[in-house]
Design a protein around this motif. Sequence first.
Motif, mmCIF file in Angstrom:
data_model
loop_
_atom_site.group_PDB
_atom_site.id
_atom_site.type_symbol
_atom_site.label_atom_id
_atom_site.label_comp_id
_atom_site.label_asym_id
_atom_site.label_seq_id
_atom_site.Cartn_x
_atom_site.Cartn_y
_atom_site.Cartn_z
ATOM 1 N N ILE A 270 -13.607 -77.491 35.749
ATOM 2 C CA ILE A 270 -14.961 -77.931 35.358
ATOM 3 C C ILE A 270 -15.301 -79.333 35.883
ATOM 4 O O ILE A 270 -16.458 -79.760 35.800
ATOM 5 C CB ILE A 270 -15.127 -77.915 33.825
ATOM 6 C CG1 ILE A 270 -14.100 -78.851 33.174
ATOM 7 C CG2 ILE A 270 -14.997 -76.504 33.292
ATOM 8 C CD1 ILE A 270 -14.299 -78.989 31.670
ATOM 9 N N ILE A 271 -14.347 -80.099 36.388
ATOM 10 C CA ILE A 271 -14.626 -81.439 36.890
ATOM 11 C C ILE A 271 -14.976 -81.368 38.367
ATOM 12 O O ILE A 271 -14.253 -80.766 39.158
ATOM 13 C CB ILE A 271 -13.415 -82.364 36.680
ATOM 14 C CG1 ILE A 271 -13.150 -82.548 35.178
ATOM 15 C CG2 ILE A 271 -13.648 -83.726 37.340
ATOM 16 C CD1 ILE A 271 -11.971 -83.424 34.860
ATOM 17 N N ARG A 272 -16.105 -81.989 38.711
ATOM 18 C CA ARG A 272 -16.580 -81.983 40.089
ATOM 19 C C ARG A 272 -16.982 -83.391 40.509
ATOM 20 O O ARG A 272 -17.334 -84.227 39.658
ATOM 21 C CB ARG A 272 -17.788 -81.045 40.255
ATOM 22 C CG ARG A 272 -17.473 -79.578 40.020
ATOM 23 C CD ARG A 272 -18.728 -78.728 40.214
ATOM 24 N NE ARG A 272 -18.456 -77.313 40.062
ATOM 25 C CZ ARG A 272 -18.429 -76.667 38.880
ATOM 26 N NH1 ARG A 272 -18.652 -77.349 37.767
ATOM 27 N NH2 ARG A 272 -18.162 -75.385 38.827
ATOM 28 N N ILE A 273 -16.942 -83.649 41.787
ATOM 29 C CA ILE A 273 -17.414 -84.921 42.335
ATOM 30 C C ILE A 273 -18.941 -84.862 42.442
ATOM 31 O O ILE A 273 -19.496 -83.900 42.992
ATOM 32 C CB ILE A 273 -16.808 -85.192 43.720
ATOM 33 C CG1 ILE A 273 -15.275 -85.208 43.625
ATOM 34 C CG2 ILE A 273 -17.325 -86.506 44.280
ATOM 35 C CD1 ILE A 273 -14.737 -86.315 42.744
#
Length: 615
Positions: free
Chosen positions: A4-7
Amino acid sequence: MPDIIRILPDNVANQIAAGEVIQRPASAVKELMENAIDSGATFIKLFIKDAGRTLIQVIDNGCGMSGTDARLSFERHATSKIREAGDLFCIRTMGFRGEALASVAAVAQVELKSKRIGDETGTHIIIEGSEVKSQEICSCTEGTSISIKNLFFNVPARRNFLKSNTIETNHIFEEFNRVALSYPHISFELYNNNLVVYHLEKSSLKQRIINLFGNTYNQKLLPVDQKAGYFSVSGFVGKPESAKKTRGEQYFFVNGRFFKHNYLHHAISNAFAELISEKSFPSYFLYIEIDPQEIDINIHPTKTEIKFQDEKTIYAILRSAVKQSLGLYCVTPSIDFDIDKGLDIIPLPKGQIVSAPVIKLDPDYNPFKNHLEPKEKKENILPAYPKDRFYSRHADSQIEISVDVPEIKSANGLSLPSDLDKNVNEGSKGIFMQLLNSYIVTHVKSGLLIVDQQNAHERILFEEYLEILTKSQAGAQQKELFPQMLEFSVTDTALLLEIIEDVKHLGFDISEFGANSFVINGTPCNMPESNLQNVIEELLEHYKMSKSDIGMDKNEKIAKAFASSIAIKHGHVLKTEEMTSIINRLFACKIPYHSPDGKQVLQIISKEELEKKFQ
């Protein structure tokens, strides 16, 4: 379960960063002007249109940039000021984070032209919302010109949160003032909607202050100069009588950078203790020079907050320096160097002898004796006071003043609460007296009525002026024998122009007369004689204070501000007829019990309370 973590995309990250640095048009003005100063410019021009919404343009004659530097300047964290982390603790430039142009370009349409000194051609770059639209060689003057158009064009929510043009323009003027005060050796120009606001030549600090805030500051400033090891402070403070009701001209600078600091502000306020009222704010323009390693300027995105390693020592030095300046002002006599230093004594005529002064005493003098009475009459030195007479003793004479006190009743037909109405009407046929030059006292049926003269007068004037403004009437006016010219700061000028039509309704014949100047040909009738400059300045100060009051409309704010500025104050001696008028007009008000600020106007001390005091 998917990750779920994106740049974040660059354009989103840039807008988030811009939200920290560019909060309003004034923030962009600050960043661009600081960049111009860092470029070594000696002349800087600022153009704004529509309070910075449509255009902000800064032109300087600094070192300029090459094509590569011009392009890199719009990248995040791109800077020429820092090479390693240790450089953060020896910064003497205005900018160093490398976020200014990147943040501006993320939320506006930006056009830059820059040319280095000695180069034949310059660089022309156009960027919209962080996207480079074009970059090409161009012909331009040495230095840099950068234009910000349609600020927040791609963030409509942020644009909608901007205040009125007047408020946003005042914020821009304030940022301009801070930079111009930091560098009096640099020439500045400011244009608002193609009109010249400031044309500031390089000058001394005092002259720069006068050019920014008006000629009246020529007589208001006291110099401050103190050195203590690694730390020094210089600049000016305002005389105690020039203190204002709102935070006005209060400027701290450290190594040429404006900053805010509540703790150090308290040092200045403490130095002015007992010289100004608790609700007043002194003016100051103080410049601190200190080793950069003793401070941390990297604690806030806008760089307006600074951390000092030894705040207590700096507090003590600041307080001492200001107190010393105030002390010299109070005790140092003025010196005229054109007068001979010898004593100015007229010689006696030849042969005349100086005799010692002789004191004559009257052994039969009796200060308690009424000299108006026959000498042989010893009894009844103080006669009985009739109920309709008021006596005052001055020296050894007795003055009798006849007072005709009418019954107090509601002149506008509005009935007061029955207990107070009956109380006042039945008991006030005696006398009015002034207590401590601040309170009007009279007896009523149930005891003693005490009225605060300032709060009462503010209530009276507030309701009278509010009626004039609400009904768009023209207040009674008296013409000035000679027109008076008044000069204000740029921010006060903008504020006065905002309410000038309402001020005319109140009875002023006032009109604009050149840059930041006004001419007054008439004033409201019955307005006490006073310095018109001070009256208008106090009106503007009170209006500033009330602008944040969302519970009042514009007419109420102006009526309240004007009432507060010209109402009689505590300490003002009143004649009997003036006290009578105040009482009668007070009980003709719709709300006689509280001032426009909600302060108590009157109190009744009952007979029972008085009796308890003597038991």
